[in-house]
Enzyme design. Structure first.
Site, PDB file in Angstrom:
ATOM      1  N   HIS A 267       0.862  -1.054   0.101  1.00 34.74           N
ATOM      2  CA  HIS A 267      -0.020   0.141  -0.005  1.00 34.74           C
ATOM      3  C   HIS A 267       0.879   1.223  -0.022  1.00 34.74           C
ATOM      4  O   HIS A 267       1.707   1.408   0.826  1.00 34.74           O
ATOM      5  CB  HIS A 267      -1.121   0.181   1.310  1.00 34.74           C
ATOM      6  CG  HIS A 267      -2.030   1.121   1.059  1.00 34.74           C
ATOM      7  ND1 HIS A 267      -3.046   0.842   0.402  1.00 34.74           N
ATOM      8  CD2 HIS A 267      -2.206   2.152   2.094  1.00 34.74           C
ATOM      9  CE1 HIS A 267      -3.874   2.056   0.460  1.00 34.74           C
ATOM     10  NE2 HIS A 267      -3.273   2.722   1.492  1.00 34.74           N
ATOM     11  N   ASP A 269       0.370   5.171   0.074  1.00 35.16           N
ATOM     12  CA  ASP A 269      -0.516   6.252   0.123  1.00 35.16           C
ATOM     13  C   ASP A 269       0.274   7.234  -0.711  1.00 35.16           C
ATOM     14  O   ASP A 269       1.343   7.680  -0.577  1.00 35.16           O
ATOM     15  CB  ASP A 269      -0.620   6.866   1.454  1.00 35.16           C
ATOM     16  CG  ASP A 269      -1.403   5.804   1.913  1.00 35.16           C
ATOM     17  OD1 ASP A 269      -2.221   5.366   1.552  1.00 35.16           O
ATOM     18  OD2 ASP A 269      -1.337   5.647   3.326  1.00 35.16           O
ATOM     19  N   ASP A 379      -8.226   1.056   0.846  1.00 30.63           N
ATOM     20  CA  ASP A 379      -8.278   2.002   2.181  1.00 30.63           C
ATOM     21  C   ASP A 379      -8.860   3.303   2.094  1.00 30.63           C
ATOM     22  O   ASP A 379      -8.940   3.808   2.922  1.00 30.63           O
ATOM     23  CB  ASP A 379      -6.683   2.229   2.393  1.00 30.63           C
ATOM     24  CG  ASP A 379      -6.313   3.017   3.698  1.00 30.63           C
ATOM     25  OD1 ASP A 379      -6.839   2.593   4.480  1.00 30.63           O
ATOM     26  OD2 ASP A 379      -5.099   3.907   3.636  1.00 30.63           O
ATOM     27  N   HIS A 587      -6.829   9.215  -1.411  1.00 34.33           N
ATOM     28  CA  HIS A 587      -7.664   9.258   0.080  1.00 34.33           C
ATOM     29  C   HIS A 587      -6.926   9.640   1.139  1.00 34.33           C
ATOM     30  O   HIS A 587      -7.592   9.226   2.257  1.00 34.33           O
ATOM     31  CB  HIS A 587      -8.159   7.506   0.071  1.00 34.33           C
ATOM     32  CG  HIS A 587      -6.813   6.600   0.362  1.00 34.33           C
ATOM     33  ND1 HIS A 587      -6.549   5.844  -0.658  1.00 34.33           N
ATOM     34  CD2 HIS A 587      -6.374   6.335   1.309  1.00 34.33           C
ATOM     35  CE1 HIS A 587      -5.488   4.934  -0.339  1.00 34.33           C
ATOM     36  NE2 HIS A 587      -5.357   5.222   1.235  1.00 34.33           N
TER      37      HIS A 587
HETATM   38 ZN   LIG Z   1      -3.993   4.566   2.228  1.00 33.27          ZN
END
Ligand SMILES: [Zn+2]
Length: 1010
Positions: A267, A269, A379, A587
């Site tokens: 993941h 971000d 997420d 997000h």
């Molecule tokens: Zn995230």
């Protein structure tokens, strides 16, 4: 038999910690280390390689926070190590977990990126340390560089406390890390294998029923292995210890064991506790890791989402891009998601969410020839009911998230199900029951997935994303070695490394016919403050979305009317600007949960986007308006409905709009609405003249500012907890109240001071308007407060309607069930509506998303429905200065509004008319529709640059609609297309018009050939 279970478990853990892990690397020789500290922001390798380096003995401090140091390591592989497995071992002085601190990227001596370094991956094999990333061998001299990023742990052990770590420090700030180890060392592979054996078996047995024979069998085997493990010569004894485990590792899984499709993942971000520029480097580190790992472990399958991150590799790291393309071709890296970023889905507007799919899927098609089928959003903070239709219209069929497992109140009933959107479209959806997107494949997690899986007995398989993530990292060799051990192991679910599409195909085949259905949004029962935090980021997004609409509309109109050449349509500029806006819908950016750096930068970026889009709009409008004779002041109406005599999507002089408003004592009156403002500046009456109806509930006041203490238990920027309601102060005292009339507009200006803040509200009642506009200017300097504005309405509403993408959804106004009660804060786009048969009220806004709707009864009988807009917050983590300063937001209350009025007013407040002086009296709309329920969401020229006009429209009221579209240009053929403008069906046209019928909330995209 006495129970010695705990003793053996503790013995295994201590042996791993103190005897085994410390000797994973044996004989070692130090590398020579030198360092160059970059003066400021990261530089390209060529610049770093040319710098002058100084000696960097072990212990050398490096990196003010957010700084970069380049290390040069060199040394000779001892000749006597021939035939042994040798690795470089580098410890940059990591403090946090992978992806969160002191991250490194190894480069060759000529500056080609090779492999990332993080605290769970401190080594690099000799096989990549030769010249140009090829193998080196014993006797060779090796030289390589490490670009080390001093990323601080913003969310460290101190938790959610205010921190200044989220901004760049002053020049000359102290280093935060120190070089801790730099060696060439022999890797004891057998010891490492023993470690993986022990961890897998110990993890498994702890999850088995206490008295089950299999658990006891594993315990005894573990005990025997430790008995033969000579602590004074662990490398020499590792093989014998492993032999004691062979039998228990060889037993096959139960016939009914759950099946897990394990997908390597990281993941990443796109921004969060680090700025965007750092994510570009994180992506390069992770992709390099995965490509290197796959060389040795060919079964690795890694799901890599977010086309934007692929594009960063392509644009910034050509060598990594070549490796990425090869790994995609080989199947080791699988593009997933089909979106530009893993965006928020509550807040992006309809067209923007559509473009997430357009740009995401198109990138994967163009670069890899892959039409991704699975939407990957593990997420994001809740999922809009508009998604299923958009997923289908993008040409995808599956959806994955796990975030709903974060619900604070209710357990979601399914893990594999059909998700039905607001228009009735369904997508096959999976929530990995392992409840994480960063699994470590430990026995605990695998057992949890098997036990937690809601569909047990009906379906047999689930998906597990494994690897280090959030800040990237991805799988390491330990994960794959573990997966091999649990592929078919008694007591464990079966684990197979495979692509998400393999999972979805198998799950679909097994369960699609029987899977349950969840209808409507996937509301996340946590992170509800993300509809409000970082107001400027949210406003920037809202402005940008509407400017993009205008830019495309007027540029396309200018081309269709022959006022701009087709080649002058700003294709590249719009493509670039869209991608900037889409990136910021990530997000943790649009929801407001990133560090200060990200949000300050976003504010500046949105200002540039606005400037560039204004330029496109001005160019197009000038081209449209300029030629001709005379001077006309024409108003461009970009909204999808006629207003003030100007047709939708057209331009002409705006007509005077009705009776002038006046002020009568303390009443603003325009013949349609009569608004009483008391001496405190509060609205005590909102009287709808036509309906002969008072809108404000008896004894209540409207437009009431309410200030709450807002101290969530954790996740400050993300969360508002229900207890915020218990501490509220009504801001009823005014510094000044002034009523006046100018140009037929009746105005009340009310200023209130409280704490260290001042709010000035300007209430405006315009001629002919059926709404009261409020401009709310805030000079906000509160801490941990939440400001709302309340409209207690004399309306009996069981539910509210909130605008979402391409439609609206209903949510209850009561709290009957725990599911209803959990929705105490809700997201709406441009409008929220409450009503009873025959009468409704809408509240529309141009900047904010958070709302709440509650119900009450009043003494005389009847229901008070209170609608509140969430204006601004002041959380202190991760940005201690969140939302401090000046803000202006606009909202309006629209009495007597049907849903259709709410839709119209929502567009109107977000798309102010632009008046341009020019030579023509009128500009014909590029397309016109004969049914107000059908709303044009976008008009543009086709992305394939054919010059075709693309029109996206939808049914906006939740009913059926027949409509005829009339083009302002000659149409030679019409097609229905998908979001990527690919042909779905031909549509009949007579050369001007196209007629169609829409089901409730149906989206239709038409391609009109000119
Ligand atoms: Zn995230």
């Amino acid at each position: 038999m006495h129970d010695d279970r705990k003793l053996i478990e503790e013995r295994v853990q201590r042996a791993l910690r103190e005897r085994i892990v410390p000797v994973l690397h044996g004989d070692a020789v130090p590398l020579t280390a030198e360092v160059w500290h970059t003066p400021d922001e990261p530089v390209p390798p060529a610049e770093a390689l040319a710098a002058s380096y100084e000696p960097a003995p072990i212990g050398t401090p490096w990196g003010p926070r957010w700084g970069t140091a380049w290390f040069r390591f060199s040394g000779e592989v001892p000749a006597e190590w021939a035939g042994r497995q040798v690795e470089a071992v580098i410890d940059l002085g990591f403090s946090g977990g992978p992806g969160f601190s002191a991250e490194g990227l190894i480069h060759t001596a000529s500056g080609v990126p090779l492999k990332g370094l993080h605290p769970r991956q401190m080594s690099a094999p000799l096989s990549i340390l030769g010249p140009d990333g090829g193998p080196a061998k014993a006797g060779d001299r090796v030289e390589f560089y490490v670009e080390a990023a001093a990323n601080p742990e913003v969310l460290g052990p101190r938790g959610f406390r205010p921190t200044e770590l989220g901004v760049k420090p002053e020049p000359g700030s102290p280093p935060i890390y120190a070089l801790t180890r730099a060696d060439l060392a022999v890797f004891n592979a057998e010891v490492w294998e023993l470690m993986v054996d022990l961890e897998a078996l110990d993890g498994l047995q702890r999850e088995l029923p206490e008295r089950e024979p299999r658990r006891r069998e594993i315990l005894r085997a573990l005990s025997r292995a430790l008995e033969v493990l000579d602590y004074e010569d662990v490398p020499g004894a590792a093989a014998a210890a492993r032999a004691e485990l062979t039998e228990v590792l060889g037993r096959p899984a139960h016939a009914s064991a759950h099946r897990l499709s394990a997908v390597g993942h990281a993941h990443i971000d796109s921004a969060w506790l680090w700025p965007l520029r750092e994510t570009r480097r994180k992506v390069a580190r992770t992709v390099s890791n995965v490509a290197t790992l796959a060389q040795e472990w060919p079964e690795l399958v890694f799901a890599f989402s977010q086309a934007q991150q692929h594009a960063w590799v392509r644009d910034n790291y050509p060598a990594v891009w070549e490796r990425l393309k090869k790994a995609v071709a080989a199947g080791n890296i699988v593009p997933v998601g089909g979106m530009w970023v893993e965006s928020d889905t509550n807040l992006p507007g309809g067209e923007a969410l559509a473009r997430q799919f357009v740009h995401g899927k198109r990138f994967f098609l163009d670069e890899y020839g892959i039409d991704t089928q699975e939407v990957w959003l593990p997420d994001s903070f809740g999922y809009t009911a508009a998604l299923p239709q958009l997923v289908k219209l993008s040409g995808s069929k599956w959806f994955l998230t796990q975030k709903i497992s974060w619900n604070q109140e209710n357990r979601f009933p399914h893990h594999t199900f059909w998700w039905e959107g607001l228009d009735g479209s369904r997508v096959f959806t999976h929530f990995p029951p392992i409840d994480t997107y960063n699994s470590d494949l430990s026995g605990r997690e695998l057992a949890h997935a098997q036990r937690n899986f809601s569909e047990n007995g009906l379906a047999t398989r689930s998906l597990v994303p494994f690897g280090w993530g959030d800040g990237g990292g991805g799988p390491t060799r330990e994960f794959i070695a573990t997966a091999r051990r649990v592929a078919d192991l008694e007591g464990s679910p079966r684990v197979a490394i495979e692509a998400p599409s393999a999972f979805f195909s198998a799950a679909d085949e097994e369960y699609a016919a029987a899977a349950p259905v969840w209808s409507g949004e996937l509301y996340l029962e946590i992170h509800r403050a993300t509809y409000t935090s970082q107001a400027k980021t949210k406003q920037g997004n809202r402005r940008s979305e509407h400017l993009l609409r205008e830019a495309e509309l007027w540029a396309a109109t200018a081309v269709a009317h022959g006022k701009l050449r087709p080649e002058d349509y700003p294709y590249d500029e719009l493509d670039r600007l869209w991608k900037v806006v889409l990136l910021h819908q990530f997000h943790d950016i649009l929801p407001g949960s990133s560090i200060a750096w990200v949000h300050r930068e976003a504010e500046a970026t949105y200002a540039e986007v606005a400037r560039d889009l204004q330029a496109i709009i001005s160019r197009a409008q000038s081209a449209l308006a300029a030629e001709g004779t005379g001077t006309h002041e024409i108003a461009f109406n970009a909204a999808p409905h006629e207003r003030d005599g100007v047709p939708a999507l057209g331009a002409r002089p705006a007509a005077a709009a009705g009776e002038a408003a006046r002020v009568d004592g303390n009443v603003l009156d325009n013949g349609l609405l009569r608004i009483t403002v008391d001496e405190r500046g509060l609205v005590t009456s909102l009287y709808d003249v036509r309906a002969d109806r008072e809108v404000v509930a008896p004894g209540k006041v409207a437009n009431l500012l309410q200030l709450h203490v807002d101290t969530p238990n954790m996740w400050d920027a993300w969360d508002v907890d229900p207890h915020y309601r218990n501490n509220v102060r009504d801001l009823t005292e005014a510094d000044s109240v002034a009523l006046s009339v100018e140009d037929g507009v009746a105005t009340a200006v009310v200023t209130r001071s409280f704490g260290r803040s001042v709010v000035t509200q300007t209430l405006r009642l315009r001629p002919g308007a059926r709404r009261l506009d409020v401009e709310c200017a805030m000079d906000w300097h509160e801490s941990e407060k939440f400001l709302k504005v309340a409209f207690p309405l004399d309306v009996h509403a069981d539910r509210s309607a909130s605008e979402t993408q391409f439609g609206h959804i209903f949510r209850p106004t009561h709290q009957n069930t725990s599911w209803d009660a959990a929705k105490f804060e809700i997201a709406a786009h441009r409008w929220l509506h409450v009503g009873e048969p025959g009468y409704g009220v809408a509240v529309v806004n141009d900047s904010t998303y958070g709302h709440d709707v509650t119900r009450d009864t009043h003494d005389g009988g009847g229901t008070v429905t209170t609608v509140r807009l969430s204006l601004i917050r002041a959380p202190r983590f991760p940005d201690p200065q969140t939302d401090q300063g000046r803000h202006v937001v606009n909202y309006a209350i629209v009495p007597g509004a049907e849903i259709g009025d709410a839709v119209r007013e929502g567009y109107r407040i977000n798309l102010p008319q632009r008046v341009v002086a020019g030579g023509v009296p009128e500009i014909e709309p590029i397309v016109a529709l004969d049914n107000d329920a059908v709303v044009v969401e976008a008009v543009k020229l086709a992305d394939d640059r054919s010059g075709d006009v693309v029109v996206r429209l939808y049914e906006s009221r939740g009913g059926r609609a027949r409509a005829t579209l009339t083009a302002g240009f000659g149409v030679t053929a019409a097609e229905e297309v998908d979001l990527l403008e690919r042909r779905l069906a031909d549509r009949e046209t007579d050369g001007r018009t196209v007629s169609f019928e829409l089901r409730p909330f149906q989206i239709l995209t038409l391609r009109l050939k000119r």
